[in-house]
Write an enzyme that holds these catalytic residues in place. Sequence first.
Site, mmCIF file in Angstrom:
data_model
loop_
_atom_site.group_PDB
_atom_site.id
_atom_site.type_symbol
_atom_site.label_atom_id
_atom_site.label_comp_id
_atom_site.label_asym_id
_atom_site.label_seq_id
_atom_site.Cartn_x
_atom_site.Cartn_y
_atom_site.Cartn_z
ATOM 1 N N ASP A 1 0.030 -0.137 10.650
ATOM 2 C CA ASP A 1 0.474 -1.393 11.230
ATOM 3 C C ASP A 1 1.801 -1.854 10.672
ATOM 4 O OD1 ASP A 1 -1.101 -2.028 13.293
ATOM 5 O OD2 ASP A 1 -2.230 -3.622 12.313
ATOM 6 N N LYS B 1 -6.107 -6.282 11.767
ATOM 7 C CA LYS B 1 -6.795 -4.998 11.689
ATOM 8 C C LYS B 1 -7.702 -4.763 12.887
ATOM 9 C CE LYS B 1 -9.979 -3.073 8.553
ATOM 10 N NZ LYS B 1 -10.661 -3.268 7.265
ATOM 11 N N GLU C 1 0.860 -1.182 0.000
ATOM 12 C CA GLU C 1 0.000 0.000 0.000
ATOM 13 C C GLU C 1 0.901 1.238 0.000
ATOM 14 O OE1 GLU C 1 -3.397 -2.284 2.634
ATOM 15 O OE2 GLU C 1 -1.850 -1.165 3.652
ATOM 16 N N ASP D 1 -14.302 -8.059 10.596
ATOM 17 C CA ASP D 1 -15.345 -7.056 10.374
ATOM 18 C C ASP D 1 -16.717 -7.698 10.408
ATOM 19 O OD1 ASP D 1 -12.933 -5.841 9.416
ATOM 20 O OD2 ASP D 1 -13.378 -6.780 7.499
ATOM 21 N N ASP E 1 -10.440 1.784 4.611
ATOM 22 C CA ASP E 1 -9.135 1.230 4.249
ATOM 23 C C ASP E 1 -8.335 2.286 3.501
ATOM 24 O OD1 ASP E 1 -9.570 -1.158 5.410
ATOM 25 O OD2 ASP E 1 -10.039 -2.245 3.570
#
Length: 747
Positions: A148, A295, A119, A459, A319
Amino acid sequence: MRNRGEYTPLFETKNGRGNFIYRLFAISLFVSICFIWFYRFNHIIIITTNYTQEKNGGNWVWLGLFAAELWFGFYWILTQALRWNRVFRQTFKNRLSQRYEHMLPKVDIFVCTANPVIEPPIMVINTVLSVMSYDYPSEKMSVYLSDDGGSELTFYALLEASTFAKHWVPFCKRFKVEPRSPAAYFNTTLHSSSDSLSDINFANELAIVKKLYNEMERRIKDATELKRVPNEARLKHEGFSQWDSYSSPRDHGTILQILFHKKDPNNSKDVDGFILPTLVYLAREKRPQYHHNFKAGAINSLLRVSSIISNGKIILTVDCDMYSNNSESIRDALCFFMDEEKGHEIAYVQFPQNFENVTKNDLYSSALLLVSEVEFHGADGCGGPLYIGTGCFHKRESLCGMKFSDEYRHNWMNEDDLFIEANLHELEEKSKDLASCSYEENTLWGKEMGLKYGCPVEDVISGLSIQSQGWKSVYYNPPRKAFLGVAPTSLLQVLVQHKRWSEGDFQILLSKYSPAWYGFGRISFGLQMGYCAYCLWAPNCLATLYYSIIPSLYLIKGINLFPKMSNPWFIPYAYIIIGETIYSLLEFLSSGGTFKGWWNDLRIWLYKRTSSYLYAFSDTILKLFGFSDPVFTITSKVSEEEVSKRHEKEIMEFGTSSPMFTILATLAMLNLFCLVSVLKDAILRDGGFGAYEKMGLQVMLCGFLVLINLPIYQGLFLRKDSGKLPSSLAMKSTTLALALFISFRFV
Ligand SMILES: *[C@@H]1O[C@H](CO)[C@@H](O)[C@H](O)[C@H]1NC(C)=O
Ligand SMILES: *[C@@H]1O[C@H](CO)[C@@H](O)[C@H](O)[C@H]1NC(C)=O
């Protein structure tokens, strides 16, 4: 003041058009399914009692088909919960501002990133900038970046972004530009001649921010490439000293920096002198001896840290690859939460996951069109959509584990912060404690508070548990998409992503939070079915594999497993095939897809079932017996140039050897051999095609499997580019398929 008589809601809910016609169709389909079950069952009795098993291919083949058809029927019934009662929502933002503009609640925005390579920091800060410039009072907004990866590069990028934000946020607000991710905005204005361009003032400002952005982008990209933060930046900001004791992404202390905060007004104003949203960087503590819980762990740390820094009552989780494409989304969400009549029931407002990088015909079906345009509307009609981890607004209270109570009304008035007297430094030190590894020991975090631990799709399980506490959720799918992300751009990425999802969902079914038993009596029966339809993705592999192998193999033996075309039992099969084909095509087209996109979707549907789900299923079963550990695989979000060229041309990307591809290629080759052999026999033998009339359905099934696999044959034998299937894999799968074929044909 309004009086009670003229209550006007802040949102409205409409039933889907065509719900009634759909229900009639579904009932007729169900009747046909029952006919098929009856036919299969009856036939097994007949061939068993008449001792004609040999001629019919043996009892187990029929039992297998019966089991597969029972499964397909049962699964189809589950999916009806997601289609039976679709509802659509609409908000009235002007009423919201009329009534509440001066008492809007504080909103905390959590952006999560985990890996600076997969990312890239430039993508992350574009998302951060897009949410910082929401059309919402800045002093009521706080943006938290959870890193993270604990990467200096991401921190550096955020520092750069905070400087740029001082120009970008006022620019967006002054000229009301959209979308507010700078990268996306500069991409679109390149090829659109906005009439405000003629405004000389605007043109000047645009040129300035564009130049600033390009310079910043250059610096961040250079640093990312060199994997090193420039020295002058390091010297300029003391925050970097927090990396002095850093040993690896898995082993470091809490790194926390409050970049903007109203307690530091001199530094937190934009170029026009207005206060900017609070901005915080957090890399929670990680130690090898503590499980970090992915997460879910990151969000729970943020929940605690934000509770003392800003304590917003509404929380948006997003995100890092999903920028905000609509600056009014917070207001949309508030229309649900602040509605006087129904708002108190709602725990979260889920927006769909939409993607920027899908091609016209969506080769990998990665836009999940049917999920976002059909199924979630159905789930909403049964009590509320699943929480999918991104693009979702929560009430802090319900996210932190509060039970729903019909009497409880939220107080939207802003209370003063906790620690009002603390200065910025004290606030930082306090926050660091809250993000330490040991903080959660012997607490309810991860169990009853915050997101749940111990599941790869934390989630979904957290959303389910919120709904089980009595709360409702809302699915809001506006025509102009609120969040845009990057979709996977190769077949393997899609398959791996679905392996992870289906495995996680399947684990939920087997866990103590299973929608089947934990949800029983707590959520509506329809919603239970809807959850199960997702949780049972993985087991679909068995029936699908059976259906794509056995009938084709028995075809070459000349053994008929389906009713002949002249047989009345053929009718339910024909009705289901034709009806479902037409219906699914119409459903896809009306969701905004294309004909080719529908065909691609069908192909990926098959590939997911025969590879991703198979792996997910077998891994879960192995794990039940304690064989392997959960691994969190992040799907890559960057792609090379050549790959993206093929992506644009919609040429399927294989490129590497993967066991998943071996399975797909073997199945494709096997069906090709079977079809060729049948056609050859039909032409050479006296009976001609007539001999196969009685096996019409089997020939059709085999032919369909060959047709849909065309990209695989091309990838195996016809293509020369680097995205084809490797030749070793071609050898392996052809040999496997041939062996299977020969052993069936000649033995
Ligand atoms: C996404 O698509 C755009 C335009 O089609 C392209 O410029 C960009 O490189 C793509 N990004 C990724 C990560 O594939
Ligand atoms: C994103 O927002 C822009 C306006 O800023 C709009 O034109 C575009 O259609 C939106 N994208 C999607 C996919 O809705």
